[in-house]
Motif scaffolding. Structure first.
Motif, PDB file in Angstrom:
ATOM      1  N   VAL A 148       0.849  -1.191   0.000  1.00  0.00           N
ATOM      2  CA  VAL A 148       0.000   0.000   0.000  1.00  0.00           C
ATOM      3  C   VAL A 148       0.884   1.240   0.000  1.00  0.00           C
ATOM      4  CG1 VAL A 148      -1.881   1.228   1.145  1.00  0.00           C
ATOM      5  CG2 VAL A 148      -1.737  -1.274   1.321  1.00  0.00           C
ATOM      6  N   LEU A 172      -7.065   6.475   7.998  1.00  0.00           N
ATOM      7  CA  LEU A 172      -5.965   5.988   7.164  1.00  0.00           C
ATOM      8  C   LEU A 172      -5.819   4.474   7.282  1.00  0.00           C
ATOM      9  CD1 LEU A 172      -3.498   6.560   5.364  1.00  0.00           C
ATOM     10  CD2 LEU A 172      -2.177   7.002   7.457  1.00  0.00           C
ATOM     11  N   LYS A 173      -5.954   3.954   8.489  1.00  0.00           N
ATOM     12  CA  LYS A 173      -5.768   2.515   8.666  1.00  0.00           C
ATOM     13  C   LYS A 173      -6.864   1.718   7.969  1.00  0.00           C
ATOM     14  CE  LYS A 173      -4.395  -1.014  11.945  1.00  0.00           C
ATOM     15  NZ  LYS A 173      -3.938  -1.309  13.321  1.00  0.00           N
ATOM     16  N   TYR A 201      -5.946   1.720   4.399  1.00  0.00           N
ATOM     17  CA  TYR A 201      -4.742   0.887   4.261  1.00  0.00           C
ATOM     18  C   TYR A 201      -5.109  -0.598   4.248  1.00  0.00           C
ATOM     19  CZ  TYR A 201      -0.711  -1.615   6.362  1.00  0.00           C
ATOM     20  OH  TYR A 201       0.282  -2.522   6.670  1.00  0.00           O
ATOM     21  N   LYS A 244      -4.752  -3.166   1.163  1.00  0.00           N
ATOM     22  CA  LYS A 244      -3.808  -4.262   1.416  1.00  0.00           C
ATOM     23  C   LYS A 244      -4.433  -5.627   1.170  1.00  0.00           C
ATOM     24  CE  LYS A 244      -0.129  -5.596   4.577  1.00  0.00           C
ATOM     25  NZ  LYS A 244       0.874  -5.280   3.542  1.00  0.00           N
ATOM     26  N   CYS A 294      -8.239   8.845   2.023  1.00  0.00           N
ATOM     27  CA  CYS A 294      -8.351   8.954   3.478  1.00  0.00           C
ATOM     28  C   CYS A 294      -8.109  10.402   3.887  1.00  0.00           C
ATOM     29  CB  CYS A 294      -7.339   8.048   4.167  1.00  0.00           C
ATOM     30  SG  CYS A 294      -7.423   6.323   3.624  1.00  0.00           S
ATOM     31  N   LEU A 333      -4.386   6.514  -1.416  1.00  0.00           N
ATOM     32  CA  LEU A 333      -3.689   5.242  -1.265  1.00  0.00           C
ATOM     33  C   LEU A 333      -3.930   4.389  -2.501  1.00  0.00           C
ATOM     34  CD1 LEU A 333      -4.572   4.183   2.414  1.00  0.00           C
ATOM     35  CD2 LEU A 333      -2.902   5.862   1.612  1.00  0.00           C
ATOM     36  N   ASP A 354      -2.382   0.586  -4.689  1.00  0.00           N
ATOM     37  CA  ASP A 354      -1.624  -0.658  -4.507  1.00  0.00           C
ATOM     38  C   ASP A 354      -0.347  -0.695  -5.321  1.00  0.00           C
ATOM     39  OD1 ASP A 354      -2.701  -1.005  -7.013  1.00  0.00           O
ATOM     40  OD2 ASP A 354      -3.939  -2.739  -6.468  1.00  0.00           O
ATOM     41  N   LYS A 360       5.452   4.124   0.953  1.00  0.00           N
ATOM     42  CA  LYS A 360       4.918   2.800   1.238  1.00  0.00           C
ATOM     43  C   LYS A 360       4.598   2.691   2.725  1.00  0.00           C
ATOM     44  CE  LYS A 360       6.064  -2.138   1.124  1.00  0.00           C
ATOM     45  NZ  LYS A 360       7.158  -3.133   0.955  1.00  0.00           N
ATOM     46  N   ILE A 361       3.382   2.257   3.040  1.00  0.00           N
ATOM     47  CA  ILE A 361       2.998   2.048   4.436  1.00  0.00           C
ATOM     48  C   ILE A 361       3.453   0.652   4.847  1.00  0.00           C
ATOM     49  CG2 ILE A 361       1.111   1.975   6.110  1.00  0.00           C
ATOM     50  CD1 ILE A 361      -0.504   3.781   4.279  1.00  0.00           C
ATOM     51  N   ALA A 395       2.379   5.048  12.395  1.00  0.00           N
ATOM     52  CA  ALA A 395       2.553   4.475  11.062  1.00  0.00           C
ATOM     53  C   ALA A 395       4.015   4.599  10.677  1.00  0.00           C
ATOM     54  CB  ALA A 395       1.668   5.197  10.039  1.00  0.00           C
TER      55      ALA A 395
END
Length: 377
Positions: A4, A131-132, A135, A139, A148, A199, A201, A210-211, A372
């Motif tokens: 992500v 955000l999560k 994400y 993902k 987000c 975000l 892929d 990149k997270i 993060a």
């Protein structure tokens, strides 16, 4: 599982910056008098300018959903249109209404077709929770992209008119018509604005982030409420909600004003924050030497040295030269602050491929913390 990436960032700060000398005029005086707390709070927080979605006449220029929509529009161009967004996840602590949800209202302004929405609530961590969610969705392959956001339109909660009936009520009881410090304190701390991330892929353009991982921690099981709105804290620490008060008390006690228990804040925010930071770093087996840029959301520069000293005491010291903050210029924008810091760091031109960034967001409402870890691609 897919990788992500934050591929685009955007911000929207309403109107012109407001300096310390004009902010009280913009928000409005309480009982026609200047605040005794203002200079003390400003001296400690060291914020020099902030933004309000109200003009010089006190008229509202944007609501929260409109601020968010403008930030999202900044992500879009001919190659990525609003209609291409597959998921919308919007965090805030100052939604325009109780229902519908904040993300639903933002979606209504975007008018970009059918898509999934998500509306995390809370305080500063709501932007990281938004955000999560995006994400995790990207993902696990549910969507190819997600937008987000974090946003606040808190100025309308802090105008002098909010406290007029409480002042009149105090005068009728022959008490000093002065707003308690726990209400006045935050009037000089908070700002309006919105930030947005796209975000995807796959990385895009010259720079993507990149997270690597995200972590969240809550200490509500052992801590009472510290920052709150829509209720009043009782002597035993119980938070009594607005719905359990007679309606005539809603304005007489300014129940919907945002308040901060500064004693609990000072005693716990740094200790619990570093404890959770240490937990996240140990879980993912990283050390301070593996962090090139540290972005801590702090509400006030008053906490900066204390945070550093607590990190040192708990063995997770991150050197000053790795810290990046823009609180002085944009103010404390709650859930949007971390988005604005990432945007500011990218705009600074300091980032190099392969560098690591740690985002750190505390929330004093009942002591939650979110992190993060990013890689520059």
């Amino acid at each position: 599982m897919k990788n992500v990436y934050i591929t685009r960032v955007s911000k929207f700060l309403p109107n012109d910056p407001v300096d310390n000398d004009t902010m009280e005029k913009r928000l409005g005086f309480i009982n026609g008098k200047t605040s005794k707390a203002r200079r003390i709070v400003l001296r400690n927080n060291k914020i020099e300018t902030r933004y309000y979605a109200i003009d010089d006449n006190g008229d509202v220029t944007h609501n929260n959903a409109q601020l968010t929509k403008e930030a999202i529009s900044g992500l879009c161009d001919e190659s990525f249109k609003a209609e291409d967004i597959q998921m919308l996840s919007c965090g805030t602590s100052s939604a325009d209404q109780i229902l519908p949800s904040h993300a639903a209202m933002v979606h209504g302004f975007l008018k970009n077709g059918n898509l999934e929405i998500n509306s995390p609530t809370g305080a500063c961590c709501s932007g990281m929770n938004a955000l999560k969610y995006g994400y995790m969705a990207v993902k696990c392959g549910e969507v190819e992209n997600a937008v987000c956001t974090g946003s606040e339109r808190i100025s309308s909660w802090m105008t002098g008119t909010i406290f007029e009936e409480e002042i009149e009520h105090l005068e009728s009881l022959e008490e000093q018509p002065i707003i308690a410090f726990n209400k006045d304190f935050l009037r000089w701390m908070l700002s309006d604005g919105a930030g947005a991330f796209l975000l995807q892929d796959k990385p895009e353009g010259d720079l993507s982030l990149k997270i690597e991982w995200m972590e969240g921690y809550s200490f509500a099981h052992e801590m009472e409420a510290c920052m709150y709105a829509g209720g009043d804290k009782q002597d035993d620490g119980f938070l009594k909600p607005w719905s359990e008060f007679p309606t005539q008390m809603w304005s007489k006690q300014s129940l919907f004003a945002i308040k901060q228990d500064v004693k609990i804040l000072g005693e716990n925010i740094l200790v619990k924050g570093v404890e959770s930071l240490k937990n996240a770093m140990e879980k993912h087996n990283i050390t301070a030497s593996e962090i090139d840029h540290y972005l801590p959301h702090i509400s006030s520069y008053y906490f900066k040295d204390g945070l550093y000293n607590e990190m040192k005491a708990q063995g997770v010291e991150i050197p000053w030269e790795k810290w990046f903050m823009n609180l002085r210029q944009v103010g404390n924008v709650g859930s949007a602050s971390i988005y604005l810091m990432v945007e500011g760091l990218i705009a600074s031109g300091k980032l190099k491929k392969g560098e690591k960034i740690l985002l750190s967001v505390p929330e004093s409402s009942r002591f939650s913390f979110a992190y993060a870890y990013l890689t520059v691609c």
